[in-house]
Write an enzyme that holds these catalytic residues in place. Structure first.
Site, PDB file in Angstrom:
ATOM      1  N   ASN A 194     -23.789  -6.757  13.617  1.00  0.00           N
ATOM      2  CA  ASN A 194     -23.142  -7.941  14.412  1.00  0.00           C
ATOM      3  C   ASN A 194     -24.430  -8.587  15.020  1.00  0.00           C
ATOM      4  O   ASN A 194     -24.505  -9.827  15.193  1.00  0.00           O
ATOM      5  CB  ASN A 194     -22.536  -7.525  15.718  1.00  0.00           C
ATOM      6  CG  ASN A 194     -21.109  -7.174  15.166  1.00  0.00           C
ATOM      7  OD1 ASN A 194     -20.709  -7.722  14.230  1.00  0.00           O
ATOM      8  ND2 ASN A 194     -20.364  -6.167  16.001  1.00  0.00           N
TER       9      ASN A 194
ATOM     10  N   HIS B  38     -21.260 -11.671  14.348  1.00  0.00           N
ATOM     11  CA  HIS B  38     -19.890 -11.220  14.678  1.00  0.00           C
ATOM     12  C   HIS B  38     -18.937 -11.490  13.630  1.00  0.00           C
ATOM     13  O   HIS B  38     -18.212 -10.485  13.379  1.00  0.00           O
ATOM     14  CB  HIS B  38     -19.482 -11.368  16.144  1.00  0.00           C
ATOM     15  CG  HIS B  38     -20.199 -10.737  17.201  1.00  0.00           C
ATOM     16  ND1 HIS B  38     -19.845  -9.516  17.444  1.00  0.00           N
ATOM     17  CD2 HIS B  38     -21.126 -11.065  17.853  1.00  0.00           C
ATOM     18  CE1 HIS B  38     -20.562  -9.104  18.440  1.00  0.00           C
ATOM     19  NE2 HIS B  38     -21.376 -10.066  18.759  1.00  0.00           N
TER      20      HIS B  38
ATOM     21  N   ASP C 107     -17.036  -8.861  11.623  1.00  0.00           N
ATOM     22  CA  ASP C 107     -15.597  -8.743  11.125  1.00  0.00           C
ATOM     23  C   ASP C 107     -15.371  -8.640   9.705  1.00  0.00           C
ATOM     24  O   ASP C 107     -14.611  -8.027   9.183  1.00  0.00           O
ATOM     25  CB  ASP C 107     -14.927  -9.767  11.661  1.00  0.00           C
ATOM     26  CG  ASP C 107     -14.971  -9.769  13.418  1.00  0.00           C
ATOM     27  OD1 ASP C 107     -15.133  -8.662  13.765  1.00  0.00           O
ATOM     28  OD2 ASP C 107     -14.724 -10.720  14.207  1.00  0.00           O
TER      29      ASP C 107
ATOM     30  N   GLU D  46     -15.042  -0.544  16.085  1.00  0.00           N
ATOM     31  CA  GLU D  46     -15.308  -0.540  14.605  1.00  0.00           C
ATOM     32  C   GLU D  46     -14.782   0.814  13.864  1.00  0.00           C
ATOM     33  O   GLU D  46     -14.886   1.013  12.629  1.00  0.00           O
ATOM     34  CB  GLU D  46     -16.601  -0.675  14.376  1.00  0.00           C
ATOM     35  CG  GLU D  46     -17.635   0.179  14.629  1.00  0.00           C
ATOM     36  CD  GLU D  46     -18.168  -0.078  16.112  1.00  0.00           C
ATOM     37  OE1 GLU D  46     -19.235   0.757  16.380  1.00  0.00           O
ATOM     38  OE2 GLU D  46     -17.725  -1.014  16.882  1.00  0.00           O
TER      39      GLU D  46
END
Length: 126
Positions: free
Chosen positions: A13, A18, A22, A48
């Protein structure tokens, strides 16, 4: 029941953003679904972390599957620096009298033992 946690995911990240993080999580979930049987279930467990339920699967088979997933995740091309995504997995087999909480707790202890032992590993505590 394996619990899966990508190693050093904050670094993904922080380095690639981010949205990329994702995307990596979605790709890991897809890799899991492609590897699992129809009756198996993979679900995001928090942050996560992912939990994988393998109904009627002996511990040894669950360990073999977890190792195969670990390798698939480590070798997959996420479109970022090669080798930057690995995973640690903790595996627990059902023992008579287990509740969902005790099963998850053992898998979680295995997961953190795998991380403590160097990450990118599969570990089981029975």
């Amino acid at each position: 029941m394996p619990l899966l946690l990508p190693d050093h995911f904050k670094r993904v990240n922080d380095t690639w953003g981010h949205l990329k993080g994702d995307q990596v999580l979605r790709e890991i979930a897809t890799l899991c679904r492609e590897t699992l049987r129809h009756e198996d279930v993979v679900a995001r467990f928090g942050g996560e972390e992912m939990a994988i339920l393998l109904p009627l699967t002996p511990l040894e088979d669950g360990l073999r599957l977890a190792e195969r997933l670990r390798q698939i995740i480590a070798e997959h091309d996420y479109g970022i620096q090669r080798g930057s995504v690995t995973a640690s997995l903790g595996v627990a087999g059902y023992i008579d009298g287990d509740t969902s909480d005790t099963l998850i707790e053992r898998a979680d202890r295995g997961l953190y033992a795998a991380k403590h032992d160097g990450r990118n590993r599969v570990f089981s505590i029975q």
